[in-house]
Design a protein around this motif. Structure first.
Motif, PDB file in Angstrom:
ATOM      1  N   TYR A   1     -54.415  26.861  17.744  1.00  0.00           N
ATOM      2  CA  TYR A   1     -53.917  27.821  18.735  1.00  0.00           C
ATOM      3  C   TYR A   1     -53.384  29.069  18.029  1.00  0.00           C
ATOM      4  O   TYR A   1     -53.664  30.197  18.445  1.00  0.00           O
TER       5      TYR A   1
ATOM      6  N   THR B   1     -55.043  32.825  18.313  1.00  0.00           N
ATOM      7  CA  THR B   1     -54.122  33.858  18.789  1.00  0.00           C
ATOM      8  C   THR B   1     -54.025  34.997  17.783  1.00  0.00           C
ATOM      9  O   THR B   1     -54.050  36.189  18.144  1.00  0.00           O
TER      10      THR B   1
ATOM     11  N   ALA C   1     -55.826  28.711  23.673  1.00  0.00           N
ATOM     12  CA  ALA C   1     -55.714  30.150  23.410  1.00  0.00           C
ATOM     13  C   ALA C   1     -56.401  30.979  24.486  1.00  0.00           C
ATOM     14  O   ALA C   1     -56.237  32.207  24.531  1.00  0.00           O
TER      15      ALA C   1
ATOM     16  N   TRP D   1     -54.838  33.926  26.669  1.00  0.00           N
ATOM     17  CA  TRP D   1     -54.776  35.353  26.376  1.00  0.00           C
ATOM     18  C   TRP D   1     -55.825  36.149  27.137  1.00  0.00           C
ATOM     19  O   TRP D   1     -55.837  37.383  27.057  1.00  0.00           O
TER      20      TRP D   1
ATOM     21  N   ILE E   1     -60.884  36.282  24.524  1.00  0.00           N
ATOM     22  CA  ILE E   1     -60.939  35.192  23.542  1.00  0.00           C
ATOM     23  C   ILE E   1     -62.367  34.698  23.366  1.00  0.00           C
ATOM     24  O   ILE E   1     -62.786  34.330  22.261  1.00  0.00           O
TER      25      ILE E   1
END
Length: 264
Positions: A27, A31, A111, A114, A118
């Protein structure tokens, strides 16, 4: 204290700790990939930042209660190298690898919070890709050399009753150096679970995916052979040894292996 041998069994707390720790690692990596892209960093700076994030998070997990429970491996190659030295049991080898891979997939998937970028072309789930025009065997050799160099350092430190506690921070520094040195060649996978998690979420295992399994595993095997040749076996299989926590690995250090109901 006489060494206790590695013991198989149902060690679900240790497996759960590896699952959780690897999920946190992936993660954090995805990120970091996203925010370095948003910030407009060039590819070389992105690589250095991702290597630093991997090192910081890996060390943080290793010295946390999660790492004290499972050893903080977070990498099938590290568990494999310790298994070759008979520090980890065969049942734990299999379960650790499954937990690490499953945790990696979950960490990459998490993730997605976001946003759709991604999965976009620029971030693409932080997929590791070769960066140099080299043949697959050459790229695998780069991965093997980098992982082998890191693990020789780790195994030497873990073989010392005095210096084993430095294994986590020193391995973190070695990882950053290896990423900066080899990242422009192979992409610096160094961890089969890390590469698998990104590839699964990207929707396919690429033809070169094998590079990131064979290379790190071969590097771990070479490092284990070097340690054996020097007659150095780890006194603990954990990057942070805590004497108050049960340890099912081969261990020369004081530790708690008694269940509460076994105590007199």
């Amino acid at each position: 204290m006489a060494a206790t041998p590695a013991s198989g069994g149902w060690h679900w707390k240790e497996w759960g700790a590896e699952f959780t720790g690897t999920a946190l690692l992936l993660y954090s990596l995805v990120t970091a990939r996203y925010w370095t892209f948003r910030a407009g960093f060039d590819p070389l700076a992105q690589l250095a930042i991702l290597g630093t994030v991997a090192a910081v998070v890996g060390v943080a997990v290793a010295v946390s209660p999660l790492g004290a429970r499972s050893g903080g491996h977070l990498n099938p190659a590290l568990t494999f190298g310790l298994w070759l030295q008979r520090v980890v049991s065969t049942s734990d080898l299999g379960a650790y690898v499954v937990a690490q891979c499953a945790g990696a997939v979950l960490g990459v998937a998490a993730a997605r919070m976001w946003g759709p970028a991604i999965a976009g072309r620029q971030v693409n789930w932080a997929v590791v890709e070769p960066r140099a025009p080299m043949s697959p065997p050459q790229l695998a050799l780069v991965e093997a050399a980098a992982v082998g160099a890191i693990f020789v350092i780790v195994f030497v430190l873990l073989a010392s009753a005095r210096y084993h506690r430095w294994a986590a921070p020193v391995s973190g520094l070695a990882l950053v150096a290896a990423v900066c040195a080899a990242g422009q060649l192979s992409g610096a996978g160094f961890n089969p679970a890390r590469v698998l998690g990104s590839d699964v979420m990207a929707g396919a295992l690429r033809p070169e995916h094998w590079i990131y399994w064979v290379g790190p595993m071969a590097g771990a095997a070479v490092a284990a052979a070097v340690a054996a040749g020097c007659r150095r076996r780890p006194v603990t299989g954990k990057l942070r040894h805590d004497a108050s926590i049960r340890c099912w690995m081969r261990c020369d250090l004081p530790h708690d292996r008694l269940l509460p109901q076994d105590r007199s």
